[in-house]
Design a protein around this motif. Structure first.
Motif, mmCIF file in Angstrom:
data_model
loop_
_atom_site.group_PDB
_atom_site.id
_atom_site.type_symbol
_atom_site.label_atom_id
_atom_site.label_comp_id
_atom_site.label_asym_id
_atom_site.label_seq_id
_atom_site.Cartn_x
_atom_site.Cartn_y
_atom_site.Cartn_z
ATOM 1 N N THR A 1 -21.851 17.660 -12.084
ATOM 2 C CA THR A 1 -22.373 18.989 -11.804
ATOM 3 C C THR A 1 -21.735 19.501 -10.516
ATOM 4 O OG1 THR A 1 -24.460 18.478 -12.891
ATOM 5 C CG2 THR A 1 -24.465 20.342 -11.391
ATOM 6 N N TYR A 2 -21.208 20.707 -10.585
ATOM 7 C CA TYR A 2 -20.478 21.285 -9.467
ATOM 8 C C TYR A 2 -21.021 22.671 -9.140
ATOM 9 C CZ TYR A 2 -17.208 17.524 -10.299
ATOM 10 O OH TYR A 2 -16.663 16.282 -10.460
ATOM 11 N N LEU B 1 -30.111 19.419 -7.055
ATOM 12 C CA LEU B 1 -28.728 18.990 -6.899
ATOM 13 C C LEU B 1 -28.556 17.900 -5.853
ATOM 14 C CD1 LEU B 1 -26.998 22.483 -7.021
ATOM 15 C CD2 LEU B 1 -27.192 20.798 -8.875
ATOM 16 N N ARG C 1 -31.077 24.706 -5.795
ATOM 17 C CA ARG C 1 -30.541 23.787 -4.786
ATOM 18 C C ARG C 1 -31.219 22.423 -4.795
ATOM 19 N NH1 ARG C 1 -28.223 20.736 -2.099
ATOM 20 N NH2 ARG C 1 -27.791 20.797 0.115
ATOM 21 N N LEU D 1 -24.648 17.926 -1.485
ATOM 22 C CA LEU D 1 -23.429 18.484 -2.058
ATOM 23 C C LEU D 1 -22.257 18.115 -1.159
ATOM 24 C CD1 LEU D 1 -24.786 22.028 -2.958
ATOM 25 C CD2 LEU D 1 -24.307 20.159 -4.547
ATOM 26 N N SER E 1 -22.302 17.672 -6.796
ATOM 27 C CA SER E 1 -23.657 17.184 -6.588
ATOM 28 C C SER E 1 -23.647 15.661 -6.595
ATOM 29 C CB SER E 1 -24.578 17.695 -7.693
ATOM 30 O OG SER E 1 -25.827 17.025 -7.641
ATOM 31 N N ARG F 1 -26.443 13.968 -6.802
ATOM 32 C CA ARG F 1 -27.598 13.573 -7.596
ATOM 33 C C ARG F 1 -27.378 13.809 -9.088
ATOM 34 N NH1 ARG F 1 -32.957 16.099 -5.689
ATOM 35 N NH2 ARG F 1 -32.597 14.687 -3.962
ATOM 36 N N LYS F 2 -26.681 14.879 -9.445
ATOM 37 C CA LYS F 2 -26.463 15.244 -10.851
ATOM 38 C C LYS F 2 -24.999 15.001 -11.204
ATOM 39 C CE LYS F 2 -30.517 17.213 -11.693
ATOM 40 N NZ LYS F 2 -31.391 16.905 -12.783
#
Length: 84
Positions: A14-15, A35, A32, A38, A8, A10-11
């Motif tokens: 985080t995957y 996040l 979704r 991706l 991600s 944005r985060k």
């Protein structure tokens, strides 16, 4: 079982693991949206014996089989008073 891993943008840390490459339609919109974009980072063969850095292979496999995806969140911050 093949696993496709996306990061991600944005985060942080985080995957998302997917059972099919680029199959973002499998992700529910409430999952979704937060996040953001991706980016593909890795493809590998997942088996129960495989060691993963931050997840148990059996859990990831179960989520991929039942939902088509697995989310990996960042580790929690250790408490230096307890863990140090």
């Amino acid at each position: 079982m093949q696993a496709y891993v996306y990061k991600s943008l944005r985060k942080q840390d985080t995957y998302v693991y997917l059972s099919k490459r680029d199959d973002f339609a499998i992700l529910p919109e409430p999952v979704r949206a937060p996040l953001g974009d991706l980016v593909f980072v890795l493809e590998f063969t997942l088996s129960p014996e495989r060691r993963l850095a931050r997840a148990e292979a059996a859990v990831v496999m179960a989520n991929l089989q039942s939902q088509g995806f697995h989310l990996q969140f960042p580790p929690t911050q250790p408490d230096p008073m307890v863990d140090g």
